[in-house]
Design a protein around this motif. Structure first.
Motif, PDB file in Angstrom:
ATOM      1  N   GLU A 221     -15.511 -65.245  21.554  1.00 44.46           N
ATOM      2  CA  GLU A 221     -15.219 -65.452  22.972  1.00 44.46           C
ATOM      3  C   GLU A 221     -13.854 -66.108  23.151  1.00 44.46           C
ATOM      4  O   GLU A 221     -13.075 -65.733  24.034  1.00 44.46           O
TER       5      GLU A 221
ATOM      6  N   THR B 131     -27.767 -60.121  17.368  1.00 46.77           N
ATOM      7  CA  THR B 131     -27.402 -60.805  18.611  1.00 46.77           C
ATOM      8  C   THR B 131     -25.985 -60.443  19.041  1.00 46.77           C
ATOM      9  O   THR B 131     -25.722 -60.143  20.208  1.00 46.77           O
ATOM     10  N   ILE B 132     -25.064 -60.468  18.082  1.00 43.57           N
ATOM     11  CA  ILE B 132     -23.666 -60.157  18.392  1.00 43.57           C
ATOM     12  C   ILE B 132     -23.536 -58.715  18.875  1.00 43.57           C
ATOM     13  O   ILE B 132     -22.839 -58.430  19.856  1.00 43.57           O
ATOM     14  N   ARG B 133     -24.223 -57.806  18.193  1.00 44.27           N
ATOM     15  CA  ARG B 133     -24.121 -56.386  18.561  1.00 44.27           C
ATOM     16  C   ARG B 133     -24.744 -56.094  19.923  1.00 44.27           C
ATOM     17  O   ARG B 133     -24.410 -55.082  20.553  1.00 44.27           O
ATOM     18  N   SER B 134     -25.637 -56.952  20.371  1.00 46.19           N
ATOM     19  CA  SER B 134     -26.290 -56.714  21.666  1.00 46.19           C
ATOM     20  C   SER B 134     -25.660 -57.533  22.792  1.00 46.19           C
ATOM     21  O   SER B 134     -26.131 -57.473  23.930  1.00 46.19           O
ATOM     22  N   THR B 135     -24.595 -58.273  22.490  1.00 44.00           N
ATOM     23  CA  THR B 135     -23.920 -59.082  23.507  1.00 44.00           C
ATOM     24  C   THR B 135     -23.091 -58.183  24.406  1.00 44.00           C
ATOM     25  O   THR B 135     -22.290 -57.378  23.920  1.00 44.00           O
ATOM     26  N   PRO B 136     -23.261 -58.292  25.733  1.00 42.86           N
ATOM     27  CA  PRO B 136     -22.479 -57.449  26.650  1.00 42.86           C
ATOM     28  C   PRO B 136     -20.982 -57.578  26.388  1.00 42.86           C
ATOM     29  O   PRO B 136     -20.457 -58.674  26.222  1.00 42.86           O
TER      30      PRO B 136
ATOM     31  N   ASP C 270     -23.794 -68.323  13.520  1.00 43.07           N
ATOM     32  CA  ASP C 270     -23.980 -68.625  14.938  1.00 43.07           C
ATOM     33  C   ASP C 270     -22.657 -68.960  15.616  1.00 43.07           C
ATOM     34  O   ASP C 270     -22.455 -68.659  16.796  1.00 43.07           O
TER      35      ASP C 270
ATOM     36  N   THR D 289     -28.352 -62.719  13.370  1.00 39.85           N
ATOM     37  CA  THR D 289     -27.099 -63.074  14.041  1.00 39.85           C
ATOM     38  C   THR D 289     -26.306 -61.821  14.405  1.00 39.85           C
ATOM     39  O   THR D 289     -25.778 -61.709  15.513  1.00 39.85           O
TER      40      THR D 289
ATOM     41  N   GLU E 276     -20.840 -54.506  22.404  1.00 36.54           N
ATOM     42  CA  GLU E 276     -21.664 -53.436  21.813  1.00 36.54           C
ATOM     43  C   GLU E 276     -20.829 -52.328  21.190  1.00 36.54           C
ATOM     44  O   GLU E 276     -21.141 -51.829  20.101  1.00 36.54           O
TER      45      GLU E 276
ATOM     46  N   LEU F   6     -19.960 -66.097  17.487  1.00 33.18           N
ATOM     47  CA  LEU F   6     -19.941 -65.627  18.874  1.00 33.18           C
ATOM     48  C   LEU F   6     -18.997 -66.490  19.712  1.00 33.18           C
ATOM     49  O   LEU F   6     -18.204 -65.969  20.513  1.00 33.18           O
ATOM     50  N   ASP F   7     -19.045 -67.815  19.514  1.00 34.42           N
ATOM     51  CA  ASP F   7     -18.132 -68.701  20.237  1.00 34.42           C
ATOM     52  C   ASP F   7     -16.686 -68.407  19.858  1.00 34.42           C
ATOM     53  O   ASP F   7     -15.798 -68.383  20.719  1.00 34.42           O
TER      54      ASP F   7
END
Length: 259
Positions: A163, A202-207, A156, A199, A210, A159-160
């Motif tokens: 970014e 989720t990462i692969r679908s984050t704008p 989890d 997880t 992709e 993703l942070d």
């Protein structure tokens, strides 16, 4: 010559594992490869089985050249590993480089200067194993490379961390007027469980991510740890591993993306 930094400020994502295996994978495709261990902890140096005396030795080393205290030609820093990968090893002195460069002029371009001093045409690829944090050494790796491969774990917190890494890259692009090319975000050390799969989904679908996240994963395997303990990659330790084709695919994708 294509210079690529393997970087993520989050520790434990397997940057060194990817750097070492990508180096051998590219070499197996007929390329001349130099790896640079920019991590003060020296994991890549150890990964290739180089003796502790080299890391601890009071010798001319990459740290001295980054702080303009080096003696001789940077080419003299290069050693050849048992897997025929040329390497600029890390050294214990690297622990003090960030502080030494804190107020130095052109501090973010020191690695670029070292790489520029290599004889033209010596290598097809230079791979830089970056330290697991944001700071002047990571900035040096990004600025010298301008091409990045970002390993992540299926957690989890990834993703942070991504970014933060992307924000840092944008700041470097703006500050130095350069473009940085992200070759891919590589899921690494992925366990086979539902949480990891969710997880990654989720990462692969984050704008914005992709097209960057690779469509395959480097799975967590005990053989990778055993190989590291012996100072080898899977290519030398167990070429029957099911991860060898994955590392081969990664090398092919990197080759394709820079040509």
């Amino acid at each position: 010559m294509h210079t690529i930094a393997i970087t993520n400020q989050k520790g434990g994502v397997g940057k060194t594992t990817i750097t070492a295996h990508l180096a051998v994978g590219l070499a197996n495709r007929g390329h001349r490869v130099l790896a640079i261990d920019l991590d003060p902890q020296g994991y890549l140096t150890r990964h290739f089985g180089l003796k502790e005396e080299l890391y601890r030795g009071e010798i001319d080393n990459i740290a001295l050249h980054l702080t303009n205290s080096g003696h001789g030609d940077p080419t003299d820093l290069i050693v050849t590993t048992d897997e025929d990968i040329d390497l600029v090893p890390s050294n214990y002195d690297m622990r003090g480089v960030a502080d030494a460069l804190s107020n130095a002029r052109n501090r973010e371009r020191r690695l670029q200067n070292v790489i520029s001093a290599l004889p033209g045409g010596s290598y097809d690829y230079v791979l830089v194993d970056s330290p697991p944090n944001l700071g002047v050494l990571t900035d040096n790796a990004i600025l010298a490379s301008r091409r990045l491969l970002i390993p992540i774990q299926a957690e989890d917190s990834s993703l942070d961390a991504l970014e933060m890494a992307l924000d840092e890259i944008e700041e470097i692009e703006a500050a130095f007027g350069i473009d940085v090319d992200i070759l891919g975000i590589a899921p690494n050390l992925v366990p086979r469980d539902g949480v990891a799969e969710s997880t990654l989904e989720t990462i692969r679908s984050t704008p914005g991510l992709e097209e960057l996240v690779l469509p395959y994963e480097i799975r967590k395997r005990a053989d990778i740890k055993y190989a590291m303990r012996r100072g080898e990659t899977l290519y030398a330790y167990n070429d029957d591993s099911d991860m060898i084709p994955v590392f081969d695919r990664l090398a092919a994708d990197v080759e394709r993306s820079v040509n």
